[in-house]
Design an enzyme around this catalytic site. Sequence first.
Site, PDB file in Angstrom:
ATOM      1  N   HIS A 104      30.714  31.685  43.053  1.00  0.00           N
ATOM      2  CA  HIS A 104      30.351  31.540  41.639  1.00  0.00           C
ATOM      3  C   HIS A 104      29.854  32.876  41.088  1.00  0.00           C
ATOM      4  O   HIS A 104      29.422  33.738  41.840  1.00  0.00           O
ATOM      5  CB  HIS A 104      29.257  30.478  41.453  1.00  0.00           C
ATOM      6  CG  HIS A 104      27.926  30.837  42.051  1.00  0.00           C
ATOM      7  ND1 HIS A 104      27.683  30.781  43.401  1.00  0.00           N
ATOM      8  CD2 HIS A 104      26.779  31.270  41.480  1.00  0.00           C
ATOM      9  CE1 HIS A 104      26.436  31.152  43.636  1.00  0.00           C
ATOM     10  NE2 HIS A 104      25.858  31.467  42.494  1.00  0.00           N
ATOM     11  N   CYS A 106      35.341  60.626  26.105  1.00  0.00           N
ATOM     12  CA  CYS A 106      34.625  59.605  26.875  1.00  0.00           C
ATOM     13  C   CYS A 106      34.443  60.100  28.307  1.00  0.00           C
ATOM     14  O   CYS A 106      35.404  60.510  28.962  1.00  0.00           O
ATOM     15  CB  CYS A 106      35.422  58.302  26.845  1.00  0.00           C
ATOM     16  SG  CYS A 106      34.973  57.130  28.132  1.00  0.00           S
TER      17      CYS A 106
HETATM   18 ZN   LIG Z   1      36.922  55.886  28.165  1.00  0.00          ZN
END
Ligand SMILES: [Zn+2]
Length: 346
Positions: free
Chosen positions: A165, A195
């Site tokens: 789970h 990024c």
């Molecule tokens: Zn990224």
Amino acid sequence: MPDLRKDPIVGRWVIVAKSRAKRPHDFESTPHVRHGRFCPFCEGNEDKTPDEILAYRNAGSVRNRQGWRVRVVPNKFPALEIEGDLNKRGEGIYDMMRGVGAHEVIIESPKHLVSTSQLRDEEPREVLWVYRDRLVDLKKDRRLVYGMIFKNVGAAAGASLEHTHSQLIVTPIVPINVEEEMKGSLEFCNYRGRCVYCDMIQQELAGEKRIVVDGPGFVAFCPFASRFPFETWVLPKIHSSHYEHIQNSGVDELSGVIRQVIAKIEAALDRPAYNYIVHTAPFDTPELAHYHWHIEIMPSLTKAAGFEWGTGFYINPVPPEEAAAFLRDVEVEPFESQDISIKGTG
Ligand SMILES: [Zn+2]
Ligand SMILES: [Zn+2]
Ligand SMILES: [Zn+2]
């Protein structure tokens, strides 16, 4: 009702939940995983869990009865509770609010399996799709800002039931670990215009030495500054800040990569307990250029002690290059025997 309290020095929030800590002996030793005893998550025991929130069911089956494939129920012992307002307030220099949130359990199979690596056919992809569905639903609640999906497998990783789970805890504040990632990646993006996770993926793919699995849309590698031995991250190659924006095709591939990485970790390390967590952007943000969702998989091989608690440094005895090489070389069967047990579940 639990409280959320903020440490005024580092800004760390804690959940103070009196009901969870009854007497000192409740804290003794590691959590005991129920093994070979009655399991409330097995098909047929639906009446032993709170009413289901969502289930992917076979045609003709009825709510809270048999015939489901993946099932989401509220946690019986929730860390946070869904009713009420936040009542944000101060006490001198201290900030606090009520412990409002959601704590759900995602039961990943009607069968009594103990690890993600044992999920078959549609199961792993439906689990990943349920994550998406729950995030999409819960982010409509304006009081809540963050959805943390995680999974504990084995007693050493904090699991109290062995039936496979995951859990979802939705909080009214952004957890500090995510906040730190958001801040750091924003600084990088402001400075370099890119990024940091995308850059990391590019460099890892070029260098190859820390790569564990390289798929068409997803990559798994042991991060350069791994905190734990065999820590492995899984990221989409195409930039995306929010997990819940994942597409059907993404879920198809991701489920294969995750299952493969976990099977490798289990084969290499003799089925250790492990955790994985999904790090995604907060609910109240649009698509972000600087943040990139990812899944961190951490086998429980070391224990934090005084030094880690005191400094925030982790001591990792296995270089990630060695861990990745080891995991790359481990052969895993696409369909293993169902008969496995996770260490420390005794
Ligand atoms: Zn990224
Ligand atoms: Zn079970
Ligand atoms: Zn992360």
